[in-house]
Design a protein around this motif. Structure first.
Motif, short mmCIF file in Angstrom:
data_model
loop_
_atom_site.label_atom_id
_atom_site.label_comp_id
_atom_site.label_asym_id
_atom_site.label_seq_id
_atom_site.Cartn_x
_atom_site.Cartn_y
_atom_site.Cartn_z
N GLU A 1 36.53 -3.85 -36.50
CA GLU A 1 37.55 -2.67 -36.79
C GLU A 1 38.33 -2.63 -35.48
OE1 GLU A 1 39.73 -0.29 -38.76
OE2 GLU A 1 38.05 -1.67 -39.78
N ARG B 1 41.33 -5.02 -35.51
CA ARG B 1 42.43 -5.02 -36.75
C ARG B 1 43.80 -4.73 -36.28
NH1 ARG B 1 42.39 -3.85 -41.98
NH2 ARG B 1 39.95 -3.81 -42.06
N MET C 1 46.70 -7.13 -37.26
CA MET C 1 47.82 -6.72 -37.89
C MET C 1 49.20 -7.15 -37.46
SD MET C 1 47.31 -5.60 -41.23
CE MET C 1 48.95 -4.78 -41.29
N ARG C 2 49.31 -6.86 -36.35
CA ARG C 2 50.58 -7.31 -35.53
C ARG C 2 50.61 -8.84 -35.76
NH1 ARG C 2 48.49 -4.03 -31.38
NH2 ARG C 2 48.10 -5.88 -30.14
N LEU D 1 51.99 -9.30 -39.40
CA LEU D 1 53.29 -8.94 -39.48
C LEU D 1 54.26 -9.75 -39.14
CD1 LEU D 1 52.66 -5.26 -39.38
CD2 LEU D 1 53.88 -6.34 -41.41
N GLN E 1 54.06 -5.96 -45.23
CA GLN E 1 53.01 -5.16 -44.85
C GLN E 1 51.72 -5.27 -45.84
OE1 GLN E 1 52.98 -2.83 -41.91
NE2 GLN E 1 50.85 -2.31 -42.43
N ALA E 2 51.90 -5.12 -47.05
CA ALA E 2 50.93 -5.33 -47.80
C ALA E 2 50.13 -6.81 -47.81
CB ALA E 2 51.41 -5.27 -49.23
N ALA F 1 50.17 -8.79 -45.28
CA ALA F 1 49.60 -8.82 -43.73
C ALA F 1 48.32 -8.15 -44.04
CB ALA F 1 50.58 -8.13 -42.98
N GLU F 2 48.04 -7.14 -44.55
CA GLU F 2 46.93 -6.42 -44.65
C GLU F 2 46.05 -6.98 -45.43
OE1 GLU F 2 47.89 -2.40 -46.49
OE2 GLU F 2 48.93 -1.80 -44.50
N ASP F 3 46.53 -7.77 -46.45
CA ASP F 3 45.56 -8.53 -47.32
C ASP F 3 44.73 -9.70 -46.43
OD1 ASP F 3 45.90 -7.11 -49.72
OD2 ASP F 3 47.41 -8.31 -50.52
N VAL G 1 44.72 -9.97 -43.25
CA VAL G 1 43.66 -9.49 -42.28
C VAL G 1 42.33 -9.18 -42.93
CG1 VAL G 1 43.21 -7.39 -40.72
CG2 VAL G 1 45.40 -8.91 -40.63
N GLN G 2 42.33 -8.37 -43.98
CA GLN G 2 41.20 -8.00 -44.99
C GLN G 2 40.44 -9.39 -45.03
OE1 GLN G 2 40.51 -4.77 -44.83
NE2 GLN G 2 38.57 -5.25 -45.90
#
Length: 195
Positions: free
Chosen positions: A14, A17, A21-22, A25, A31-32, A34-36, A38-39
């Motif tokens: 965590e 993260r 993310m940086r 991105l 954004q969405a 990139a989040e996917d 990373v997750q």
């Protein structure tokens, strides 16, 4: 794996993260997505925690997993939005400042010592990340696509709708600016060996 180790790993992941993310991105510009990515990388580590042998830092390990997730996303045809370069000084002016009128460098580069040893140091990656953030967004993105994601130039050109010659010029400029930044902010600050 014990519950305590699992909890510790989750806490460490965590904390990584924001940096992940940086980076995601920078490459994906969504954004969405990139989040996917990373997750997915974090879940991959949590699902198989014993795969992390500790031979590298946890950040290096997770970033390597994320690299392949980003490549998969790019190859899946996800379109990245174009980012305009906004600088006070043009790339040409910055590059010209590095050379004399007869084409020689203003200053010889400092000795970088043992680059392989520097790669083992976490601080190096922090400085590299800062240097990348100082590059224009499009330049940093193309550099990372080529050098870190190891995409072929033709693939990058197709994805970003640029010519091959334009890509090579951008990569050349990125390497020059990164060399200068690392020379000033990393290698120039390292203790010199006693002779």
């Amino acid at each position: 794996m014990t519950a305590h180790l699992s909890s510790t790993l989750a806490t460490e992941l965590e904390s990584l993260r924001p940096a992940l993310m940086r980076f995601a991105l920078l490459q994906l510009r969504d954004q969405a997505l990139a989040e996917d990515v990373v997750q997915d990388a974090l879940i991959a580590v949590l699902e198989k925690p014993d795969s992390f042998s500790g031979q590298s830092s946890l950040r290096t390990y997770v970033t390597a997993i994320m690299k392949y997730k980003i490549i998969d996303a790019l190859r899946a045809g996800k379109r990245m939005r174009q980012i305009a370069t906004q600088d006070d000084q043009s790339d040409d002016d910055m590059i010209d400042a590095l050379f004399t009128a007869n084409g020689h460098t203003q200053e010889m580069p400092r000795s970088w010592g043992d680059p392989a040893a520097s790669l083992q140091e976490q601080d190096f990656f922090k400085v590299l990340e800062i240097c990348l953030e100082k590059l224009p967004a499009k330049t940093a993105r193309i550099f990372m696509m080529r050098e870190w994601l190891e995409l072929e130039t033709e693939e990058i050109c197709k994805e970003l709708d640029i010519s091959t010659s334009n890509a090579w010029v951008i990569l050349y400029r990125a390497r020059l600016r990164l060399r200068e930044c690392l020379d000033l902010n990393w290698f120039g600050n390292q203790p010199q060996p006693v002779k």
